[in-house]
Every structure is written in C-alpha cells, then in structure tokens.
Design a protein around this motif. Structure first.
Motif, PDB file in Angstrom:
ATOM      1  N   MET A   1       0.886  -1.178  -0.127  1.00 15.29           N
ATOM      2  CA  MET A   1       0.017  -0.106   0.051  1.00 15.29           C
ATOM      3  C   MET A   1       0.925   1.231   0.046  1.00 15.29           C
ATOM      4  O   MET A   1       0.554   2.166  -0.656  1.00 15.29           O
ATOM      5  N   THR A   2       2.077   1.371   0.623  1.00 13.90           N
ATOM      6  CA  THR A   2       3.025   2.550   0.510  1.00 13.90           C
ATOM      7  C   THR A   2       3.466   2.660  -0.562  1.00 13.90           C
ATOM      8  O   THR A   2       3.386   3.727  -1.178  1.00 13.90           O
ATOM      9  N   ALA A   3       3.834   1.779  -1.412  1.00 15.34           N
ATOM     10  CA  ALA A   3       4.481   1.817  -2.911  1.00 15.34           C
ATOM     11  C   ALA A   3       3.200   2.384  -3.503  1.00 15.34           C
ATOM     12  O   ALA A   3       3.489   3.477  -4.601  1.00 15.34           O
ATOM     13  N   LEU A   4       1.954   1.878  -3.623  1.00 18.88           N
ATOM     14  CA  LEU A   4       0.874   2.417  -4.361  1.00 18.88           C
ATOM     15  C   LEU A   4       0.701   3.976  -4.050  1.00 18.88           C
ATOM     16  O   LEU A   4       0.122   4.767  -4.908  1.00 18.88           O
ATOM     17  N   GLU A   5       0.662   4.327  -2.808  1.00 16.31           N
ATOM     18  CA  GLU A   5       0.480   5.671  -2.297  1.00 16.31           C
ATOM     19  C   GLU A   5       1.407   6.585  -3.143  1.00 16.31           C
ATOM     20  O   GLU A   5       0.932   7.763  -3.268  1.00 16.31           O
ATOM     21  N   LYS A   6       2.715   6.184  -3.121  1.00 15.81           N
ATOM     22  CA  LYS A   6       3.765   6.828  -3.696  1.00 15.81           C
ATOM     23  C   LYS A   6       3.699   6.846  -5.533  1.00 15.81           C
ATOM     24  O   LYS A   6       4.500   7.571  -6.058  1.00 15.81           O
ATOM     25  N   ALA A   7       3.099   5.918  -5.918  1.00 14.20           N
ATOM     26  CA  ALA A   7       3.150   5.788  -7.491  1.00 14.20           C
ATOM     27  C   ALA A   7       2.532   7.107  -8.050  1.00 14.20           C
ATOM     28  O   ALA A   7       1.235   7.696  -7.697  1.00 14.20           O
ATOM     29  N   THR A   8       3.065   7.404  -9.291  1.00 10.22           N
ATOM     30  CA  THR A   8       2.537   8.459  -9.844  1.00 10.22           C
ATOM     31  C   THR A   8       1.966   8.243 -11.237  1.00 10.22           C
ATOM     32  O   THR A   8       1.403   9.090 -11.787  1.00 10.22           O
ATOM     33  N   VAL A  67      -5.676  -6.434 -13.344  1.00 10.08           N
ATOM     34  CA  VAL A  67      -6.636  -5.552 -12.837  1.00 10.08           C
ATOM     35  C   VAL A  67      -5.887  -4.358 -12.718  1.00 10.08           C
ATOM     36  O   VAL A  67      -4.768  -3.995 -11.795  1.00 10.08           O
ATOM     37  N   PRO A  68      -6.290  -3.005 -13.091  1.00 14.99           N
ATOM     38  CA  PRO A  68      -5.528  -1.784 -12.846  1.00 14.99           C
ATOM     39  C   PRO A  68      -5.838  -1.163 -11.460  1.00 14.99           C
ATOM     40  O   PRO A  68      -7.260  -1.589 -10.981  1.00 14.99           O
ATOM     41  N   SER A  78     -10.086   0.184  -3.298  1.00 14.72           N
ATOM     42  CA  SER A  78      -9.843   0.094  -1.902  1.00 14.72           C
ATOM     43  C   SER A  78      -8.804  -0.920  -1.312  1.00 14.72           C
ATOM     44  O   SER A  78      -8.180  -1.777  -1.897  1.00 14.72           O
ATOM     45  N   GLU A  79      -8.001  -0.616  -0.080  1.00 11.25           N
ATOM     46  CA  GLU A  79      -7.204  -1.582   0.320  1.00 11.25           C
ATOM     47  C   GLU A  79      -7.651  -2.910   0.547  1.00 11.25           C
ATOM     48  O   GLU A  79      -7.246  -4.004   0.279  1.00 11.25           O
ATOM     49  N   GLU A  80      -9.055  -3.025   0.961  1.00 10.21           N
ATOM     50  CA  GLU A  80      -9.903  -4.078   1.099  1.00 10.21           C
ATOM     51  C   GLU A  80      -9.932  -5.014  -0.219  1.00 10.21           C
ATOM     52  O   GLU A  80      -9.779  -6.494  -0.297  1.00 10.21           O
ATOM     53  N   TYR A  81     -10.183  -4.105  -1.246  1.00 10.16           N
ATOM     54  CA  TYR A  81     -10.137  -4.883  -2.900  1.00 10.16           C
ATOM     55  C   TYR A  81      -8.923  -5.511  -2.974  1.00 10.16           C
ATOM     56  O   TYR A  81      -8.637  -6.583  -3.580  1.00 10.16           O
ATOM     57  N   ILE A  82      -7.705  -4.819  -2.796  1.00  9.93           N
ATOM     58  CA  ILE A  82      -6.328  -5.288  -3.023  1.00  9.93           C
ATOM     59  C   ILE A  82      -6.276  -6.593  -2.344  1.00  9.93           C
ATOM     60  O   ILE A  82      -5.537  -7.596  -2.841  1.00  9.93           O
ATOM     61  N   GLU A  83      -6.545  -6.603  -1.078  1.00 19.27           N
ATOM     62  CA  GLU A  83      -6.422  -7.812  -0.088  1.00 19.27           C
ATOM     63  C   GLU A  83      -7.202  -8.979  -0.765  1.00 19.27           C
ATOM     64  O   GLU A  83      -6.584 -10.083  -0.977  1.00 19.27           O
ATOM     65  N   PHE A  84      -8.442  -8.557  -1.563  1.00 20.19           N
ATOM     66  CA  PHE A  84      -9.230  -9.784  -2.196  1.00 20.19           C
ATOM     67  C   PHE A  84      -8.353 -10.259  -3.299  1.00 20.19           C
ATOM     68  O   PHE A  84      -8.453 -11.304  -3.611  1.00 20.19           O
ATOM     69  N   LEU A  85      -7.694  -9.390  -4.200  1.00 22.03           N
ATOM     70  CA  LEU A  85      -7.147  -9.619  -5.453  1.00 22.03           C
ATOM     71  C   LEU A  85      -5.912 -10.513  -5.119  1.00 22.03           C
ATOM     72  O   LEU A  85      -5.830 -11.370  -5.650  1.00 22.03           O
ATOM     73  N   VAL A  86      -5.194 -10.174  -4.006  1.00 18.75           N
ATOM     74  CA  VAL A  86      -3.880 -11.051  -3.595  1.00 18.75           C
ATOM     75  C   VAL A  86      -4.508 -12.485  -2.924  1.00 18.75           C
ATOM     76  O   VAL A  86      -3.804 -13.421  -3.632  1.00 18.75           O
TER      77      VAL A  86
END
Length: 97
Positions: A1-8, A67-68, A78-86
């Motif tokens: 999540m930290t890396a995603l928040e920094k992504a440009t 998935v984008p 959401s972070e919840e959706y990313i956890e679901f994808l993982v």
C-alpha cells in the motif's frame, strides 16, 4: 500500500498463469500431449511448428488476472479490494501448482 500511495503513474496488479513448453520429436507426440493438457483443464494449450521443423507443445493455464489499481497516481480501488485480489491470485497459484 505504501508503494501504491507513492505511485505517480498507472499501476496494474497482474498474475500470469503456468506455462510449460515441451519440445516433441513427432507431431503425434505433441497432439497426444495437447489432448491430455486440454482434457486436464489447460484450455489455452497449443502446438507450434517452427521453420526448421521444431515441434513445440505449450501447456498453458487460463488462470490469468490483470487489474488496474491506479491511474495517473490516483488509487482507484480500496485496500480491502487489493487484499481480495491477492487472495484470488494466491488461489490461482495453488491451482497452477
């Protein structure tokens, strides 16, 4: 999540399925292996014959996932959706095994 928040830019979560390439001596061998692979659920399998006559049978799974997650630095899920994808990707990895 930290890396995603920094992504440009754009971020995509991607899982690539199992692929096994088998070099076959005869076309009949490749056809037999192809039938077994398809019957076992590897529906994207196929046979290629190179210019030099090299026969390759590729056993391919259909367990892909792409998935984008963000667009131009803006997180779209959401972070919840990313956890679901993982979780889904890990299940697909188990199916690959």
């Amino acid at each position: 999540m930290t890396a995603l928040e920094k992504a440009t830019g754009d971020v995509v979560f991607k899982f690539e399925p199992f692929v096994l390439h088998v070099l076959c001596q005869e076309l009949q061998d490749a056809q037999m292996l192809h039938s077994v692979a398809v019957d076992s659920g590897f529906r994207n399998s196929g046979i290629t014959v190179g210019r030099g006559g090299k026969i390759t049978m590729a056993v391919r799974s259909t367990h892909c996932l792409e998935v984008p997650l963000s667009h131009k630095g803006r997180l779209m899920v959401s972070e919840e959706y990313i956890e679901f994808l993982v979780h889904v990707a890990n299940q697909k990895m188990e199916e690959n095994i």
